[in-house]
Design a protein around this motif. Structure first.
Motif, mmCIF file in Angstrom:
data_model
loop_
_atom_site.group_PDB
_atom_site.id
_atom_site.type_symbol
_atom_site.label_atom_id
_atom_site.label_comp_id
_atom_site.label_asym_id
_atom_site.label_seq_id
_atom_site.Cartn_x
_atom_site.Cartn_y
_atom_site.Cartn_z
ATOM 1 N N ALA A 142 20.793 -47.753 -26.353
ATOM 2 C CA ALA A 142 21.533 -46.487 -26.429
ATOM 3 C C ALA A 142 20.941 -45.451 -25.481
ATOM 4 N N SER A 143 19.622 -45.456 -25.306
ATOM 5 C CA SER A 143 18.970 -44.481 -24.429
ATOM 6 C C SER A 143 19.306 -44.712 -22.959
ATOM 7 N N LEU A 144 19.790 -45.910 -22.627
ATOM 8 C CA LEU A 144 20.111 -46.245 -21.237
ATOM 9 C C LEU A 144 21.514 -45.804 -20.821
ATOM 10 N N ALA A 145 22.353 -45.481 -21.787
ATOM 11 C CA ALA A 145 23.762 -45.206 -21.505
ATOM 12 C C ALA A 145 23.984 -44.156 -20.413
ATOM 13 N N PRO A 146 23.278 -43.010 -20.423
ATOM 14 C CA PRO A 146 23.520 -42.016 -19.367
ATOM 15 C C PRO A 146 23.216 -42.536 -17.963
ATOM 16 N N TYR A 147 22.128 -43.308 -17.816
ATOM 17 C CA TYR A 147 21.819 -43.882 -16.502
ATOM 18 C C TYR A 147 22.927 -44.825 -16.047
ATOM 19 N N GLN A 148 23.386 -45.663 -16.974
ATOM 20 C CA GLN A 148 24.411 -46.652 -16.636
ATOM 21 C C GLN A 148 25.722 -45.982 -16.268
ATOM 22 N N SER A 149 26.114 -44.964 -17.038
ATOM 23 C CA SER A 149 27.374 -44.278 -16.775
ATOM 24 C C SER A 149 27.378 -43.611 -15.397
ATOM 25 N N ALA A 150 26.205 -43.144 -14.972
ATOM 26 C CA ALA A 150 26.095 -42.461 -13.680
ATOM 27 C C ALA A 150 25.816 -43.421 -12.533
ATOM 28 N N GLY A 151 25.657 -44.712 -12.825
ATOM 29 C CA GLY A 151 25.323 -45.680 -11.783
ATOM 30 C C GLY A 151 23.925 -45.481 -11.236
ATOM 31 N N LYS A 152 23.017 -44.971 -12.085
ATOM 32 C CA LYS A 152 21.658 -44.648 -11.614
ATOM 33 C C LYS A 152 20.576 -45.517 -12.241
ATOM 34 N N LEU A 153 20.944 -46.588 -12.919
ATOM 35 C CA LEU A 153 19.948 -47.468 -13.507
ATOM 36 C C LEU A 153 19.666 -48.626 -12.563
ATOM 37 N N ALA A 154 18.492 -48.591 -11.933
ATOM 38 C CA ALA A 154 18.099 -49.689 -11.047
ATOM 39 C C ALA A 154 17.743 -50.914 -11.875
ATOM 40 N N MET A 155 16.926 -50.698 -12.908
ATOM 41 C CA MET A 155 16.480 -51.803 -13.755
ATOM 42 C C MET A 155 15.636 -51.250 -14.896
ATOM 43 N N VAL A 156 15.381 -52.109 -15.875
ATOM 44 C CA VAL A 156 14.400 -51.841 -16.919
ATOM 45 C C VAL A 156 13.189 -52.715 -16.635
ATOM 46 N N LEU A 157 12.002 -52.121 -16.680
ATOM 47 C CA LEU A 157 10.767 -52.842 -16.407
ATOM 48 C C LEU A 157 10.095 -53.264 -17.708
ATOM 49 N N PHE A 158 9.941 -54.570 -17.889
ATOM 50 C CA PHE A 158 9.152 -55.112 -18.993
ATOM 51 C C PHE A 158 7.763 -55.438 -18.446
ATOM 52 N N GLN A 159 6.791 -54.600 -18.788
ATOM 53 C CA GLN A 159 5.414 -54.837 -18.352
ATOM 54 C C GLN A 159 4.620 -55.317 -19.569
#
Length: 281
Positions: free
Chosen positions: A94-111
């Motif tokens: 749910a926290s990723l939705a704004p990035y996705q809607s704006a086309g600004k999510l490059a990726m999520v990093l699992f470290q």
């Protein structure tokens, strides 16, 4: 394209000076770099209002690498405020939705931490994580050498490619089991992530006294070390469409300067950055 930036936008006083209000730092950051790593998301799943503000504070085309919440990567710093893994992953989605809607999510990093070694149980957990993230681009960074030891090196890379993990390639101190070697191989044709942690071997080994987290990333890359990476990044660019480069060596305030120097060495001129601010009140 090669996107260059740093981890976080709050602790780069050499970039902003000492008079800029914290609420305006991301606005100014976007005039220098086209990408950033969101590290606040590691410590707590961020409310959507934060993500919306950060999206609004950056220019069109800006890209965020969002770090997975610590509970998702088996870190145990404090209490995890979720009843189940499923609930935790749903909240993070749910926290990723704004990035996705704006086309600004490059990726999520699992470290993953140094104790996350190459076992059947951990491989199955990675499969579960990947399925839960669905169509979100995800990158994978290990901090245990066992994933790249002997024949497991090719097995790990093949696994990442099959499961659609983006390889997070790291420049970091070589200090035994708790670090990984430099593996210059992409596992995704669209994106690759490169993270510069510095080469402070003493700090990486977690000294028994002092603030070891500050010491760990205390390192300034010299010109020769950065120049070595120009050839490497150009090689990776032939393997992936987009390369995201993040400098994490900021304990001494060196990340932004090294990132600027790398942009210069690669002769990159970014278009569409935010206009530089002359003053803030």
């Amino acid at each position: 394209m090669i996107y260059i930036g740093v981890t976080g936008w709050g602790d780069h006083d050499r970039l902003y000076g000492d008079k800029l209000s914290p609420r305006n730092k991301l606005l100014e950051y976007g005039s220098h770099f086209p990408t950033v790593e969101v590290d606040a998301s590691f410590y707590a799943v961020q409310p959507e209002r934060n993500s919306k503000k950060w999206v609004a504070d950056t220019p069109q085309g800006f890209q965020f690498v969002v770090k997975a919440y610590q509970g998702m990567t088996t870190h145990t710093r404090g209490e995890i405020p979720f009843q189940s893994r499923k609930e935790m992953f749903d909240a993070f989605h749910a926290s990723l939705a704004p990035y996705q809607s704006a086309g600004k999510l490059a990726m999520v990093l699992f470290q993953f931490p140094p104790w996350f070694d190459c076992t059947r149980e951990n491989v199955e957990y990675l499969r579960w994580c990947r399925a839960e993230m669905d169509n979100v681009p995800v990158s994978l960074e290990f901090r245990n050498q066992s994933w790249f030891t002997g024949k497991r090196r090719e097995q790990t890379l093949d696994f990442m490619e099959r499961e659609s993990w983006i390889h997070a390639i790291c420049d970091e101190p070589q200090s035994g089991e708790g670090s990984v070697p430099l593996v210059l191989q992409a596992t995704n044709q669209e994106k690759t992530l490169v993270r510069f942690h510095g080469r402070n071997v003493y700090g990486w080994k977690k000294p028994s006294s002092g603030n070891w987290r500050e010491v760990r990333y205390l390192y300034k890359y010299n010109r020769v070390e950065l120049q070595e990476w120009v050839t490497r990044l150009r090689m990776l660019e032939k393997q992936s469409k987009d390369i995201f480069v993040l400098f994490n060596n900021n304990s001494g305030g060196d990340a932004a300067g090294n990132a600027k120097e790398m942009i210069e060495l690669l002769n990159i001129e970014y278009e569409g950055l935010a206009p530089k601010q002359l003053d803030f009140f």
